[in-house]
Design a protein around this motif. Structure first.
Motif, PDB file in Angstrom:
ATOM      1  N   PRO A  68       0.822  -1.208   0.000  1.00 11.38           N
ATOM      2  CA  PRO A  68       0.000   0.000   0.000  1.00 11.38           C
ATOM      3  C   PRO A  68       0.859   1.264   0.000  1.00 11.38           C
ATOM      4  O   PRO A  68       1.927   1.285   0.606  1.00 11.38           O
ATOM      5  CB  PRO A  68      -0.825  -0.095   1.284  1.00 11.38           C
ATOM      6  N   LEU A  69       0.396   2.290  -0.699  1.00 10.25           N
ATOM      7  CA  LEU A  69       1.029   3.602  -0.683  1.00 10.25           C
ATOM      8  C   LEU A  69       0.227   4.486   0.250  1.00 10.25           C
ATOM      9  O   LEU A  69      -0.996   4.582   0.115  1.00 10.25           O
ATOM     10  CB  LEU A  69       1.066   4.210  -2.082  1.00 10.25           C
ATOM     11  N   ILE A  70       0.893   5.120   1.192  1.00  5.52           N
ATOM     12  CA  ILE A  70       0.217   5.957   2.191  1.00  5.52           C
ATOM     13  C   ILE A  70       0.617   7.405   1.944  1.00  5.52           C
ATOM     14  O   ILE A  70       1.782   7.769   2.088  1.00  5.52           O
ATOM     15  CB  ILE A  70       0.597   5.528   3.617  1.00  5.52           C
ATOM     16  N   TYR A  71      -0.361   8.218   1.571  1.00  4.58           N
ATOM     17  CA  TYR A  71      -0.150   9.644   1.337  1.00  4.58           C
ATOM     18  C   TYR A  71      -0.542  10.389   2.604  1.00  4.58           C
ATOM     19  O   TYR A  71      -1.616  10.154   3.167  1.00  4.58           O
ATOM     20  CB  TYR A  71      -1.009  10.130   0.169  1.00  4.58           C
ATOM     21  N   THR A  72       0.318  11.289   3.056  1.00  5.42           N
ATOM     22  CA  THR A  72       0.083  12.033   4.289  1.00  5.42           C
ATOM     23  C   THR A  72      -0.146  13.504   3.959  1.00  5.42           C
ATOM     24  O   THR A  72       0.635  14.096   3.215  1.00  5.42           O
ATOM     25  CB  THR A  72       1.296  11.910   5.234  1.00  5.42           C
ATOM     26  N   TYR A  73      -1.186  14.083   4.542  1.00  3.00           N
ATOM     27  CA  TYR A  73      -1.504  15.496   4.364  1.00  3.00           C
ATOM     28  C   TYR A  73      -1.556  16.162   5.738  1.00  3.00           C
ATOM     29  O   TYR A  73      -2.107  15.603   6.680  1.00  3.00           O
ATOM     30  CB  TYR A  73      -2.870  15.676   3.692  1.00  3.00           C
ATOM     31  N   VAL A  74      -0.991  17.369   5.827  1.00  3.68           N
ATOM     32  CA  VAL A  74      -0.991  18.145   7.069  1.00  3.68           C
ATOM     33  C   VAL A  74      -1.721  19.449   6.793  1.00  3.68           C
ATOM     34  O   VAL A  74      -1.435  20.138   5.807  1.00  3.68           O
ATOM     35  CB  VAL A  74       0.449  18.426   7.552  1.00  3.68           C
TER      36      VAL A  74
END
Length: 124
Positions: A68-74
């Motif tokens: 899985p690719l995990i994209y993180t947004y802040v």
């Protein structure tokens, strides 16, 4: 956000028993991108979570490799939008140095409401 049900929600501990859940009770949401709802999961929901003021958002997608690719947004609170995030394959750090692990099978189970997508490894 009232009509949205994120696949994963991390609540503030002191608000877990206060109904209804409000955006200010939520520390992080995560969406598992599903076939047929890619635009909603990638764009619409992320924009709505940012407008609601949720500090962190994760998006999980299946890669061709099976990891899985995990994209993180802040959240940028001044703009009410998420800053461009980073992408991590399979394993990623949560805010405040919590580490988590994910498998695609776990993400699929969480999307169906039948399991957990993420496993907390440590809180160091």
């Amino acid at each position: 956000m009232h009509n949205r049900r994120p696949d994963v929600v991390v609540y503030r501990a002191d608000t877990i028993d206060i109904p209804p859940t409000r955006p200010e009770h939520v520390l992080l949401v995560a969406e598992v991108v599903s076939p047929g709802s890619e635009t909603t999961d990638r764009i619409v929901k992320v924009e709505q979570y940012a407008r609601a003021g949720i500090g962190f958002c994760r998006r999980v997608e299946q890669a061709a490799t099976g990891v899985p690719l995990i994209y993180t947004y802040v959240l940028d609170p001044a703009r009410g939008t998420y800053r461009p995030g980073r992408c991590s394959p399979g394993r990623s750090r949560l805010p405040h140095r919590f580490r988590w692990r994910s498998t695609w099978a776990g993400c699929e189970a969480a999307r169906r409401g039948a399991g957990r997508a993420f496993h907390l490894i440590s809180g160091d």
